[in-house]
Motif scaffolding. Structure first.
Motif, PDB file in Angstrom:
ATOM      1  N   ALA A   1       0.905  -1.216   0.032  1.00 31.49           N
ATOM      2  CA  ALA A   1      -0.054  -0.085  -0.075  1.00 31.49           C
ATOM      3  C   ALA A   1       0.927   1.310  -0.006  1.00 31.49           C
ATOM      4  O   ALA A   1       0.743   2.125  -0.698  1.00 31.49           O
ATOM      5  CB  ALA A   1      -1.001  -0.038   1.116  1.00 31.49           C
ATOM      6  N   TYR A   2       2.024   1.280   0.958  1.00 33.03           N
ATOM      7  CA  TYR A   2       2.845   2.573   0.625  1.00 33.03           C
ATOM      8  C   TYR A   2       3.462   2.617  -0.492  1.00 33.03           C
ATOM      9  O   TYR A   2       3.444   3.651  -1.073  1.00 33.03           O
ATOM     10  CB  TYR A   2       4.169   2.117   1.923  1.00 33.03           C
TER      11      TYR A   2
ATOM     12  N   ALA B   1       0.936   3.905  -3.201  1.00 35.20           N
ATOM     13  CA  ALA B   1       0.381   5.398  -2.968  1.00 35.20           C
ATOM     14  C   ALA B   1       1.621   6.395  -3.159  1.00 35.20           C
ATOM     15  O   ALA B   1       1.641   7.306  -3.577  1.00 35.20           O
ATOM     16  CB  ALA B   1       0.126   5.420  -1.355  1.00 35.20           C
TER      17      ALA B   1
ATOM     18  N   PRO C   1      -2.099   5.235   4.045  1.00 35.28           N
ATOM     19  CA  PRO C   1      -2.776   3.835   3.898  1.00 35.28           C
ATOM     20  C   PRO C   1      -1.973   2.393   4.581  1.00 35.28           C
ATOM     21  O   PRO C   1      -2.651   1.658   5.175  1.00 35.28           O
ATOM     22  CB  PRO C   1      -2.608   3.383   2.245  1.00 35.28           C
TER      23      PRO C   1
ATOM     24  N   LEU D   1      -3.675   0.405   7.344  1.00 36.90           N
ATOM     25  CA  LEU D   1      -3.798  -0.894   7.483  1.00 36.90           C
ATOM     26  C   LEU D   1      -2.868  -1.628   8.587  1.00 36.90           C
ATOM     27  O   LEU D   1      -3.425  -2.581   9.324  1.00 36.90           O
ATOM     28  CB  LEU D   1      -2.741  -1.239   6.203  1.00 36.90           C
TER      29      LEU D   1
END
Length: 422
Positions: free
Chosen positions: A107-108, A111, A124, A128
């Protein structure tokens, strides 16, 4: 001013010390599978914290490094949850472990590629981590029938705090971005405060895991000391300990109580003819039937010794206990016991004799009531077996041997009744 290098050394040293302790438990003692997961989680935590302690500034130019840090933190949570599930005898899917571990880093990275901003990309990832920390609590939440022990409360509270910290940092960054268009640079003191919180929570969490294991070992020792290993019923010592206070309360409240003592007839012949393993199987099956018949929230059921079983029945008088005992006699006599033999399964017919004694005002001790029930039991033996006798003043005079109870015909492969009480 707090020194971040010193905090980094202290935090990693504490985690490595726990890793060494948990490594020992991975190969010796109970819950080895759980400890292996927990150890893997601590190693992942050490790796993630080591990267994070390097400083936020590196991540603007090294997004893969930040993604790795969040991935390691994700796996530390995943292995903590998997270890909790295994500790309590539950499964934990490998796909769930991989999702929890990989999602924050992925997610990192996604993004960051979309925004090019470290502060936007961590949102995010932090959310999470907060979500997975909350979900990991489920592995330690007590299921029905499982007691809430202090260690479990500590572990669940630590995971909840982790979730709160991750969520709080995400909210702070989000507010800064909304208000100023960019996240503010934070001082070393602010980072140091976060690291101190992490170190404290981590230490409490790992101590909670060790305490959980210790509490389980202590519970196992208590069970070994108070439970009959063959039948799973309370042993003689446990029956005495559990009944003593209830006996006193029953006398004080003037509520009826009885002792029911049951002994399998001719049981020695089972061991002599079929072997001790067959005898053990019969005892275990009889214990199940006995407990199912007399069980109740206030009843104490146990193995008194050998083939003798005891039940302390509360709010029950002698007449009700006699009826219950007669039901047990009919059930045992009417349903043969199955035993496994080399040549196949054999059915063995057995009967049970039962003695009943009611608690009376003059009975100062539980042992006196049990002695009366024992006399009634032997009266049932001498009276023909497969019957229930209730203690009375004349019961101890019934010592004349009698033939086995009629109507209990042995099946093929069953044992003939003996002519002497047993």
């Amino acid at each position: 001013m707090l020194d971040i290098s010193t905090l980094q050394f202290a935090s990693l040293s504490a985690r490595l010390a726990f890793v060494l302790l948990f490594l020992i438990a991975c190969f010796r003692g109970p819950a080895t599978a759980a400890f292996r997961h927990w150890t893997a989680g601590m190693v992942a935590s050490c790796a993630g914290i080591s990267i994070i302690y390097g400083g936020w500034g590196l991540y603007e130019s090294e997004p893969l490094l930040a993604a790795m840090a969040f991935m390691f933190l994700g796996f530390s949570i995943a292995f903590a949850a998997a270890g909790g599930a295994r500790f309590f005898g539950r499964s934990y899917a490998i796909r769930r472990l991989l999702l929890t571990g990989l999602a924050p880093g992925a997610a990192y990275l996604g993004a960051w590629l979309a925004s090019g901003s470290f502060h936007i990309a961590i949102l995010p990832a932090l959310l999470l981590l907060s979500f997975f920390s909350l979900r990991a609590m489920g592995a330690y939440v007590a299921r029905r029938g499982e007691p809430w022990l202090p260690s479990r409360i500590i572990v669940v509270s630590s995971l909840a705090t982790y979730a709160g910290v991750f969520g709080m940092v995400a909210v702070v960054v989000l507010v800064e971005i909304l208000l100023t268009g960019a996240a503010q640079a934070h001082s070393d003191n602010e980072f140091a405060t976060i690291f101190v919180i992490d170190q404290a929570i981590g230490t409490i969490f790992y101590v909670g895991l060790l305490t959980m294991s210790l509490e389980r070992a202590q519970a196992a020792l208590r069970e070994m000391a108070t439970t009959d290993p063959l039948t799973g019923l309370a042993n003689r010592r446990s029956v005495q300990e559990r009944t003593g206070p209830v006996f006193v309360a029953g006398r004080r409240n003037r509520r009826p109580m009885v002792v029911l003592l049951a002994d399998l007839d001719n049981f020695k012949s089972i061991n002599d003819r079929y072997g001790h393993e067959a005898g053990d199987a019969v005892l275990a099956e009889f214990a199940t039937r006995f407990q199912e018949l007399v069980r109740g929230q206030q009843d104490v059921v146990g193995r008194w010794g050998g083939e003798e079983f005891i039940a302390i029945l509360h709010d029950t008088d002698a007449g009700e206990a006699r009826q219950l005992g007669e039901r047990l006699c009919r059930e045992v006599a009417g349903t043969p016991f199955g035993i496994e033999r080399d040549e196949g399964r054999a059915l063995v017919d057995l009967t049970v004799s039962i003695g009943v004694a009611e608690f009376e005002a003059e009975d100062g001790e539980l042992s006196k009531v049990i002695a009366k029930a024992d006399k009634a039991l032997y009266a049932a033996k001498y009276g023909g077996r497969n019957r229930v006798d209730v203690y009375c003043a004349e019961v101890s005079d019934r010592t004349r041997p009698a033939p086995a109870a009629p109507g209990v015909a042995p099946r093929a492969g069953s044992l003939p009744p003996q002519s002497t009480p047993a």
